[in-house]
Motif scaffolding. Structure first.
Motif, mmCIF file in Angstrom:
data_model
loop_
_atom_site.group_PDB
_atom_site.id
_atom_site.type_symbol
_atom_site.label_atom_id
_atom_site.label_comp_id
_atom_site.label_asym_id
_atom_site.label_seq_id
_atom_site.Cartn_x
_atom_site.Cartn_y
_atom_site.Cartn_z
ATOM 1 N N GLN A 242 -5.994 -19.190 0.119
ATOM 2 C CA GLN A 242 -6.310 -19.110 1.810
ATOM 3 C C GLN A 242 -7.294 -18.229 1.774
ATOM 4 O OE1 GLN A 242 -6.266 -22.013 4.099
ATOM 5 N NE2 GLN A 242 -7.524 -21.103 5.039
ATOM 6 N N ARG A 245 -10.930 -18.907 0.525
ATOM 7 C CA ARG A 245 -11.588 -20.374 1.363
ATOM 8 C C ARG A 245 -11.898 -19.651 2.635
ATOM 9 N NH1 ARG A 245 -6.775 -22.697 -1.032
ATOM 10 N NH2 ARG A 245 -5.560 -22.453 1.642
ATOM 11 N N ASN A 246 -11.215 -18.490 3.248
ATOM 12 C CA ASN A 246 -11.851 -17.987 4.598
ATOM 13 C C ASN A 246 -13.267 -17.173 4.362
ATOM 14 O OD1 ASN A 246 -10.082 -18.596 5.915
ATOM 15 N ND2 ASN A 246 -8.769 -16.250 5.776
ATOM 16 N N LYS A 248 -15.219 -18.352 1.872
ATOM 17 C CA LYS A 248 -16.500 -18.940 1.459
ATOM 18 C C LYS A 248 -17.370 -19.636 2.636
ATOM 19 C CE LYS A 248 -15.062 -20.961 -3.213
ATOM 20 N NZ LYS A 248 -14.504 -21.837 -4.172
ATOM 21 N N GLU A 249 -15.917 -19.682 3.892
ATOM 22 C CA GLU A 249 -16.254 -20.171 5.006
ATOM 23 C C GLU A 249 -17.057 -19.397 5.820
ATOM 24 O OE1 GLU A 249 -12.814 -22.130 5.948
ATOM 25 O OE2 GLU A 249 -12.147 -23.385 4.756
ATOM 26 N N ASP A 250 -17.068 -18.428 5.991
ATOM 27 C CA ASP A 250 -17.871 -17.521 6.938
ATOM 28 C C ASP A 250 -19.287 -16.994 6.652
ATOM 29 O OD1 ASP A 250 -18.450 -15.366 8.630
ATOM 30 O OD2 ASP A 250 -16.635 -14.207 7.585
ATOM 31 N N SER A 251 -19.864 -17.412 6.718
ATOM 32 C CA SER A 251 -21.367 -17.188 6.484
ATOM 33 C C SER A 251 -21.866 -15.620 6.585
ATOM 34 C CB SER A 251 -22.395 -17.706 7.455
ATOM 35 O OG SER A 251 -22.187 -17.808 9.095
ATOM 36 N N HIS A 442 -3.500 -21.233 11.420
ATOM 37 C CA HIS A 442 -5.104 -19.981 10.692
ATOM 38 C C HIS A 442 -4.530 -18.971 10.732
ATOM 39 C CE1 HIS A 442 -8.448 -20.613 8.009
ATOM 40 N NE2 HIS A 442 -9.521 -19.421 9.656
#
Length: 479
Positions: A242, A245-246, A248-251, A442
């Motif tokens: 997780q 993933r965070n 990867k999702e955080d620009s 989350h």
């Protein structure tokens, strides 16, 4: 009827027969246990019950509790009972005072109840020898496991010489303690609030005394019917997934490309190696040279898989990969040198050894090393098969490992980065309790609670336990 059903029914009948034996329950005063607003009605005391209910005329134990309510609140209905997790932590020791506007009181009367064998209980199953052994393993460079096992044996001998029945400190007996307190206080039924281990305790209460339970509120619960040791490394790996993933999702998370593969490769590289560091214990004038391994390096990461610190985990991983590990290792060593004075290890050993280790398959445990080799060998629990061999207690009856089926309404909270009590466990609970609702929160770690982005989901549930909860935030998934 199928053979398994016959066995399960027989075990339930045996348990009910054992605990239906007559014994006298008493309540003794415990003055000064907690401070409370003068407008509140407060009762503090010890529940006095047999240590082992199979021997109702034998040794007695005392378990502390507090019962507080507002004058207008019914002393028999809408009562919440809360016990903390562990196993081995004290509930009441964490409550200094109670104000008129304390959170739980908005739902009705409130009981805080300790687990038998913890701080303030009589007896208290502290094993201070173990913390000293761990410290010696660092300061003297000796084998930690050997020192700990010797300390566990000394602790066990101390209690058995006092006549303590260590096999009587388990979840089944603690559930009976809860029900005995309910009856002694003349309460119709309880809203049971459990966290982590005590979530499983509350499920046991539901199985053994459904008549005494109105609802369940479970915060990161660990159901007793799972084999935690067979999942420990997998749980941690899921939590780390997780984190990846965070990233990867955080620009804005630049510099963390391929963090997963890089960190896993780093852990494989340090597996089996020993390192040393100059360490000065707090309060000491001199530094010593201390050896450490991958275990301490992983501690630095796993210890941060909590709601408050999880956002720092990627940066810690990068620092470790780049050889900047000293400050993190010293932080971990501070924890080991200070010890955890709040936990009663003897009580923890009795519960874990009788309910988890006794039923855990060592071969399956080792399989985890094969599927997540970067975590192989990591000591994720301070209770082991070797410790339980020293503690020498009887396993709990097989009914303790059976799923808990119930129609009681339940609210369950799970953090998606919890490295211990994964949503996987929470979904298992929901499977057997169809009236339950599960919040997956989350970026929350262990014990995420029930308030997210200003919405109190516990209040929504308590107002109408059978109403479907609707998520009010993108950070909450309701299942």
């Amino acid at each position: 009827m199928k053979p398994f059903s016959i066995v399960l029914l027989f075990l339930l009948m045996v348990c009910q027969n054992v605990y239906s034996q007559q014994y006298k329950v008493a309540i003794e005063p415990y003055p000064g246990l907690v401070k409370a607003d003068a407008r509140l009605i407060l009762k503090t005391g010890y529940l006095v019950v047999p240590e082992n209910r199979n021997r109702p005329d034998g040794r007695k134990i005392k378990v502390p509790f507090l019962f507080v309510r507002k004058p207008e609140q019914d002393p028999r209905k809408n009562i919440l009972l809360y016990t903390t997790g562990g196993p081995g932590y004290s509930t009441t020791a964490n409550i200094d005072s109670i104000s008129y506007n304390s959170g739980f009181l908005k739902y009705g009367g409130f009981i805080a109840f300790d687990q038998r064998g913890t701080k303030r209980a009589q007896p208290c199953l502290d094993c201070n020898e173990v913390a000293g052994a761990i410290k010696r393993s660092y300061t003297e460079g000796k084998n930690r496991d050997s020192l700990v096992l010797a300390a566990v044996s000394i602790c066990r001998e101390r209690f058995t010489s006092q006549g303590v029945d260590l096999s009587a400190y388990n979840t089944m007996e603690s559930a009976e303690d809860i029900n005995d307190l309910r009856l002694a206080l003349n309460i119709d039924s309880l809203n049971l609030v459990g966290i982590s281990y005590s979530g499983g305790l509350m499920l046991t209460m539901v199985r053994n005394h459904p008549e005494g339970v109105r609802s369940l509120i479970l915060n990161s619960p660990l159901p007793g019917y799972v084999n935690f040791e067979e999942h420990g490394l997998l749980n941690i790996n899921e939590a780390l997934e997780q984190v990846y993933r965070n990233c990867k999702e955080d620009s804005l998370a630049t510099g963390y490309e391929n963090l997963k593969s890089r960190f896993q490769q780093y852990l494989m590289t340090v597996t089996g190696k020993k390192f040393t560091i100059s360490y000065k214990e707090k309060g000491s004038r001199d530094s010593i040279r201390v050896a450490y391994t991958k275990n301490e390096l992983l501690d630095a990461v796993v210890n941060r898989l909590n709601t408050r610190q999880v956002k720092t985990v990627p940066a810690v991983m990068l620092d470790l990969i780049n050889g900047k590990q000293d400050n993190y290792v010293r932080e971990v060593l501070d924890g080991y040198f200070n010890g955890d004075a709040a936990i009663s290890l003897g009580m923890r050993y009795s519960v874990y050894c009788s309910e988890q280790i006794a039923y855990s398959d060592p071969d399956l445990e080792k399989q985890q090393d094969l599927v997540v080799p970067w975590l192989a060998g990591y000591s994720f629990n301070n209770v082991t098969h070797a410790i339980c061999d020293c503690w020498k207690i009887k396993p709990e009856p097989k009914i303790a490992k059976a799923p808990v089926y119930s129609k009681v309404p339940a609210l369950i909270s799970a953090g998606d980065i919890d490295p211990d009590c994964r949503p996987f466990y929470n979904r298992l609970i929901k499977r057997y309790i169809p009236g339950s609702q599960l919040l997956i929160i989350h970026d929350k770690g262990h014990a995420p609670g029930f308030t997210v982005d200003g919405t109190d989901y516990m209040k929504i549930f308590m107002d109408n336990p059978y109403q479907k909860i609707i998520s009010q935030s993108k950070n909450v998934i309701v299942e």
